[in-house]
Write a protein that holds these residues in place. Sequence first.
Motif, PDB file in Angstrom:
ATOM      1  N   UNK A 153       0.836  -1.185   0.000  1.00 55.34           N
ATOM      2  CA  UNK A 153       0.000   0.000   0.000  1.00 55.34           C
ATOM      3  C   UNK A 153       0.881   1.249   0.000  1.00 55.34           C
ATOM      4  N   UNK A 154       0.368   2.305  -0.556  1.00 56.43           N
ATOM      5  CA  UNK A 154       1.145   3.538  -0.681  1.00 56.43           C
ATOM      6  C   UNK A 154       1.146   4.281   0.649  1.00 56.43           C
ATOM      7  N   UNK A 155       1.782   3.697   1.636  1.00 54.73           N
ATOM      8  CA  UNK A 155       1.861   4.289   2.969  1.00 54.73           C
ATOM      9  C   UNK A 155       2.661   3.378   3.883  1.00 54.73           C
ATOM     10  N   UNK A 156       2.946   3.865   5.102  1.00 58.36           N
ATOM     11  CA  UNK A 156       3.752   3.107   6.062  1.00 58.36           C
ATOM     12  C   UNK A 156       2.826   2.560   7.143  1.00 58.36           C
ATOM     13  N   UNK A 157       2.654   1.230   7.142  1.00 59.19           N
ATOM     14  CA  UNK A 157       1.892   0.615   8.219  1.00 59.19           C
ATOM     15  C   UNK A 157       2.844   0.364   9.384  1.00 59.19           C
ATOM     16  N   UNK A 158       2.408   0.700  10.632  1.00 63.36           N
ATOM     17  CA  UNK A 158       3.317   0.589  11.770  1.00 63.36           C
ATOM     18  C   UNK A 158       2.579   0.158  13.025  1.00 63.36           C
ATOM     19  N   UNK A 159       3.339  -0.320  13.998  1.00 69.66           N
ATOM     20  CA  UNK A 159       2.840  -0.638  15.325  1.00 69.66           C
ATOM     21  C   UNK A 159       3.853  -0.123  16.338  1.00 69.66           C
ATOM     22  N   UNK A 215      -8.185   6.495  24.821  1.00 74.75           N
ATOM     23  CA  UNK A 215      -8.598   5.301  24.055  1.00 74.75           C
ATOM     24  C   UNK A 215      -9.344   5.678  22.779  1.00 74.75           C
ATOM     25  N   UNK A 216      -8.961   6.809  22.169  1.00 73.41           N
ATOM     26  CA  UNK A 216      -9.621   7.284  20.958  1.00 73.41           C
ATOM     27  C   UNK A 216      -8.719   7.052  19.741  1.00 73.41           C
ATOM     28  N   UNK A 217      -9.320   6.473  18.728  1.00 75.32           N
ATOM     29  CA  UNK A 217      -8.596   6.413  17.453  1.00 75.32           C
ATOM     30  C   UNK A 217      -8.509   7.834  16.908  1.00 75.32           C
ATOM     31  N   UNK A 218      -7.405   8.180  16.242  1.00 75.17           N
ATOM     32  CA  UNK A 218      -7.223   9.562  15.823  1.00 75.17           C
ATOM     33  C   UNK A 218      -6.331   9.640  14.596  1.00 75.17           C
ATOM     34  N   UNK A 219      -6.333  10.816  13.993  1.00 77.38           N
ATOM     35  CA  UNK A 219      -5.471  11.080  12.844  1.00 77.38           C
ATOM     36  C   UNK A 219      -5.004  12.521  12.915  1.00 77.38           C
ATOM     37  N   UNK A 220      -3.815  12.788  12.392  1.00 79.24           N
ATOM     38  CA  UNK A 220      -3.256  14.131  12.446  1.00 79.24           C
ATOM     39  C   UNK A 220      -2.145  14.246  11.418  1.00 79.24           C
ATOM     40  N   UNK A 221      -1.823  15.500  11.061  1.00 78.28           N
ATOM     41  CA  UNK A 221      -0.789  15.778  10.077  1.00 78.28           C
ATOM     42  C   UNK A 221       0.404  16.442  10.749  1.00 78.28           C
ATOM     43  N   UNK A 222       1.605  16.163  10.231  1.00 82.67           N
ATOM     44  CA  UNK A 222       2.809  16.820  10.730  1.00 82.67           C
ATOM     45  C   UNK A 222       3.908  16.659   9.688  1.00 82.67           C
ATOM     46  N   UNK A 223       4.945  17.501   9.866  1.00 83.14           N
ATOM     47  CA  UNK A 223       6.090  17.435   8.967  1.00 83.14           C
ATOM     48  C   UNK A 223       7.168  16.526   9.578  1.00 83.14           C
ATOM     49  N   UNK A 224       7.771  15.733   8.678  1.00 86.63           N
ATOM     50  CA  UNK A 224       8.740  14.737   9.139  1.00 86.63           C
ATOM     51  C   UNK A 224      10.034  14.886   8.351  1.00 86.63           C
ATOM     52  N   UNK A 225      11.174  14.794   9.061  1.00 87.03           N
ATOM     53  CA  UNK A 225      12.487  14.964   8.451  1.00 87.03           C
ATOM     54  C   UNK A 225      12.951  13.658   7.795  1.00 87.03           C
ATOM     55  N   UNK A 226      13.168  13.725   6.469  1.00 88.09           N
ATOM     56  CA  UNK A 226      13.678  12.562   5.742  1.00 88.09           C
ATOM     57  C   UNK A 226      15.188  12.442   5.926  1.00 88.09           C
ATOM     58  N   UNK A 227      15.737  11.313   5.529  1.00 87.13           N
ATOM     59  CA  UNK A 227      17.170  11.078   5.695  1.00 87.13           C
ATOM     60  C   UNK A 227      18.006  12.009   4.821  1.00 87.13           C
ATOM     61  N   UNK A 234       3.268  14.082   6.616  1.00 90.40           N
ATOM     62  CA  UNK A 234       2.690  12.761   6.855  1.00 90.40           C
ATOM     63  C   UNK A 234       1.315  12.910   7.475  1.00 90.40           C
ATOM     64  N   UNK A 235       0.377  12.151   6.929  1.00 93.50           N
ATOM     65  CA  UNK A 235      -0.940  12.043   7.539  1.00 93.50           C
ATOM     66  C   UNK A 235      -0.954  10.728   8.295  1.00 93.50           C
ATOM     67  N   UNK A 252      -1.032   2.020  13.124  1.00 92.04           N
ATOM     68  CA  UNK A 252      -1.428   3.119  12.269  1.00 92.04           C
ATOM     69  C   UNK A 252      -0.878   3.031  10.873  1.00 92.04           C
ATOM     70  N   UNK A 253      -1.218   4.049  10.113  1.00 97.43           N
ATOM     71  CA  UNK A 253      -0.781   4.144   8.737  1.00 97.43           C
ATOM     72  C   UNK A 253      -0.355   5.581   8.470  1.00 97.43           C
ATOM     73  N   UNK A 254       0.891   5.736   8.038  1.00 95.50           N
ATOM     74  CA  UNK A 254       1.417   7.047   7.663  1.00 95.50           C
ATOM     75  C   UNK A 254       1.370   7.164   6.149  1.00 95.50           C
ATOM     76  N   UNK A 255       0.740   8.240   5.677  1.00 92.88           N
ATOM     77  CA  UNK A 255       0.636   8.471   4.243  1.00 92.88           C
ATOM     78  C   UNK A 255       1.317   9.795   3.914  1.00 92.88           C
ATOM     79  N   UNK A 256       2.173   9.749   2.906  1.00 96.01           N
ATOM     80  CA  UNK A 256       2.851  10.971   2.462  1.00 96.01           C
ATOM     81  C   UNK A 256       1.843  11.844   1.723  1.00 96.01           C
ATOM     82  N   UNK A 257       1.475  12.978   2.335  1.00 93.78           N
ATOM     83  CA  UNK A 257       0.484  13.877   1.737  1.00 93.78           C
ATOM     84  C   UNK A 257       1.123  15.216   1.397  1.00 93.78           C
TER      85      UNK A 257
END
Length: 760
Positions: A153-159, A215-227, A234-235, A252-257
Motif C-alpha cells: 500500500x502507498x503508505x507506512x503501516x506501523x505498530x 482510548x480514541x482512534x485519531x489522525x493528524x498531520x505533521x512534517x517529518x524529516x527525511x534522511x 505525513x498524515x 497506524x498508517x502514515x501516508x505521504x500527503x
Amino acid sequence: MNATKPTEVLTTSSTVLLKNLEELTSSGTWELNFRDNTLHWSEGVFLMLGYEPNEFEVTFEKGVSVLHPDDRDRALAHMNEVLSQNIEYSIRKRLIKKDGAIIHVVSKANLERDEQGNPVYMIGIFQDVTEFIKTKKKLKKSKQVTEILIENIDGIFWEADAQTFQFTYVSPQVEKITGYSREEWMSSPTFWSDHIHPDDRNFAVNFCHLESKALKDHKFDYRFLKKDGTYIWLNDRVKVIHEQGVAYKLAGLMVDVTHEKGLSTALNDELRLKQNFLQTLPSVFYLFDESGKFLIWNNLLQTVSGFSENEIREMHPLDFFQGKEKELVSQHIQKVFEEGHTELETILTSKSGKTFPFIFTASRINYQGKTCVFGTGLDISEITASRSLLSESIERFEFLAKATNDAIWDFDVANNSLFWADGFNSLFGYDLEKVQPSLDFLISLIHPEDRERIVAIITSYFNPKSTQNKWLEEYRFKKADGTYAYIIDKALFIRDEEGKVTRVVGSMQDISARKEYEKSLQILNEELEAKVKALAISNLELEQFAFVASHDLQEPLRMISSFMGLLKRKYGGQLDEKADQYIQFAIGGAKRMQRIILELLELSRVGRNETDLEMVNTHEFVNDIIEGLALKNRKGNFIFEGLPEIKTNKALLQHIFLNLISNAVKYAKKDIPLEVKISAEELKDHWKFSVQDNGIGIEEEYFDKIFVIFQRIQRDIEYDGTGIGLSIVKKAVEKLEGEIWVESELDKGSTFFFTVKKIA
C-alpha cells in the motif's frame, strides 16, 4: 453446602430465548446427572445432529455413540481428567449426524460437586464450528492478501508501544518514503518524535498521547524529516488497542500527503484508502430491513452487480436475481425472518445481464430497533469453473479410456489402490466386475522371465532419490485365457516435494502383432543378407569372367584380322570383286568385334580399384579431354559455363565426359557447324552437369533404352558404334552416387544431364 440442581422447567420466554440463541449461534446445551447417570440434550443438540427434538431417549451410551470413533477415547479420557483433577472441561471433537455427515463442535461445561467433592451435575454446550474450520483456509488467504496489501500500500503501516511510542513494526515502504531503514526506526524509543519538525513536534506528540490515553482512534498531520534532509507531510491514522481501559499498543498508517496537503485533498485520500481496504474484502456484505430497503452494503456489491450506490439505495434484494432464482431467493428471505438463518447457492445477475454464481448466508438481527437481514455473499465463479473443468476432465478421461486401444491404469500409492480402465477387458479379457486389481496382482501377471527385471526397475523408481519420472518398458503380460501378450507399458511417476512417489499413471499397449512382424522381418532380413552376399559373389565372378573373357577373346580376333590382312595383300586383285568384298567384310567385322571386346573390358573395369578421391578443376579437366580427342582443330565450337572445382573420383569422371563428348561429335549434323555446351549447376547435395549438342537428336521413345548395353536406335546404323558407351557412362555416374538422364528433340539436338554427389 449442598449442590443445587438447575431449574428443569424454564419459563416460556426463557425457552424461546434459549431456542433463538441456539439457532443463531448453531449451538445446543447438554446436562449430565452423575447421581442417576442420566443425560439430557436441548432441542439445539437434536437439530444440530439432524434429528427432530426429543426424537429418541438420550442415554450416556447414545451420547458416546454420536462421537466420531476416532475421538471417543480422547473425549472419555478428558471427561475422566475433569472429574479426577478438577480441571476445566473444554474440548473440540467431531459428531456424527443422523445422515452420516460429520460436524466439528467445541464443547465446554461447568461441573458442580457436593460438599465431599463428588461430581453431581455437569452442564455444558456444543458449539458447531464446522463452518469456522472450513473458513480457516479462506481466512489464511485473506491474511496473505492483507500482508500483501500492508507491504504494498502507498503508505507506512506501523505498530508501536502506546506508553513509550517506540516502534515494534514498520512496513517496508518506510525506507522508500522517508529514507530510513526499518531497523533505524525501531532503534530508539524517541526516533519518531526526534524527526518531527520542531514546530510540529509538541502538537503531534501531545495530541497522540492524549488521544491514546483517552482510548480514541485519531489522525493528524505533521512534517517529518527525511534522511536526505528534506521534510515531507505525513498524515498519520492511529488505531488505539486497549485492554481493561488501558492502551497498550498503537497501530497506524502514515501516508505521504506532501503534494496533497489541504483539507479536501486529505479527506479524499482517506476515503480512497478506506475504499481500497473495502475492495480487498473477499465477500460482499449487506443489511436490509423487512421492506427490502438496503441500509448498509460494501463496495464489492456495487462492483459485482454494476449498480451504483444511488441505484442500490432504491433497489430491493430480489432485483439482483432473475427467473427461478428470484423465487428461490424470496423463499430464503422469508425463511430468515421465520427461522433466523439460511444459506443458499444461487445466480446473481448484474446490471449488464452478466451472471455470477454466489453462496449467500443470512441471519436475522435487530438493528436500530428494526428486524433486519444481515449476510454475506461469496463469488464462487472460480469454484464453479473448477467443478466444470473437473467434470469435463473426468468425462474426457472416461471417453479416452473407452476410445483408446490401450489399457489405462492408475495406482494411488498412499491408499495402495489400483484402477484399471476398460482396456484390460478388451485387450486382455479381464472382467473388471469380478477382478479386484492390485499392484501385487499386476506383478503376478508379468511373465516369470521378465518379472525380476521389471520389479527391480519399479523398485528403483520408487526410491525418493531417483530423478526418473517417465517409464517405458516392454514385457510379456498374462491374459485372462492364460496366454501371454507382448506389451509396451508407458507410465508417469508423480512425486511430492520430498521425492516420494505418490501416484503412478500409465497405459499398456498390446504389441504382440508387431513382435510377430518384427520376428518375420528379421528372418526375411537374414535371408536377404544371404542373397545379397551370394549376389555380390556372383557379380564379382561375372566381372572377373567378363574381364578374362574380353581379354582372352582379343587374341583369336587379332589372328583373324592379321591373316585376313595377309590374304588381302597376297591375293588382292587375283580374286573376283565379290571375294575382295567378303575379305573386307571379314576384316571390318573382326575390328568391330575387337572394339566391342575393348569396350566390354572397359565397362567391366569401371569402378574397380577406383576409390581415390582428389580435387578436380572440371573446366581444365574437360578441356584436356577435348584436346586429347584432337577435336579443337575440327570445325566446331565448345562452350564452357560455370564448371566448378570438385572433389571426386577422376577416373570415373573421365569415363563420363569422354563418352558424352565423343557421342556429341559422332552424332553431329553434317550440314551445320558443331556446337557443344558443357555447363554445371550447384544443388544442395550434388553437382549437376550437362552436355548439350546441336546434333541429330533422339526420339523420346528411346530415352531409357540408350543407356542399356548393346541398345542402338535404328538411325545409329549410319554411325559407327558398339552400343556400350552410354552403359559405361551410366555405371560411372551411379558409382559417383548420381543420376543420368537425357532431354532431346529429333533433328534439334540432345542434352545429357548427370549429377555427382558432393564430398566434403
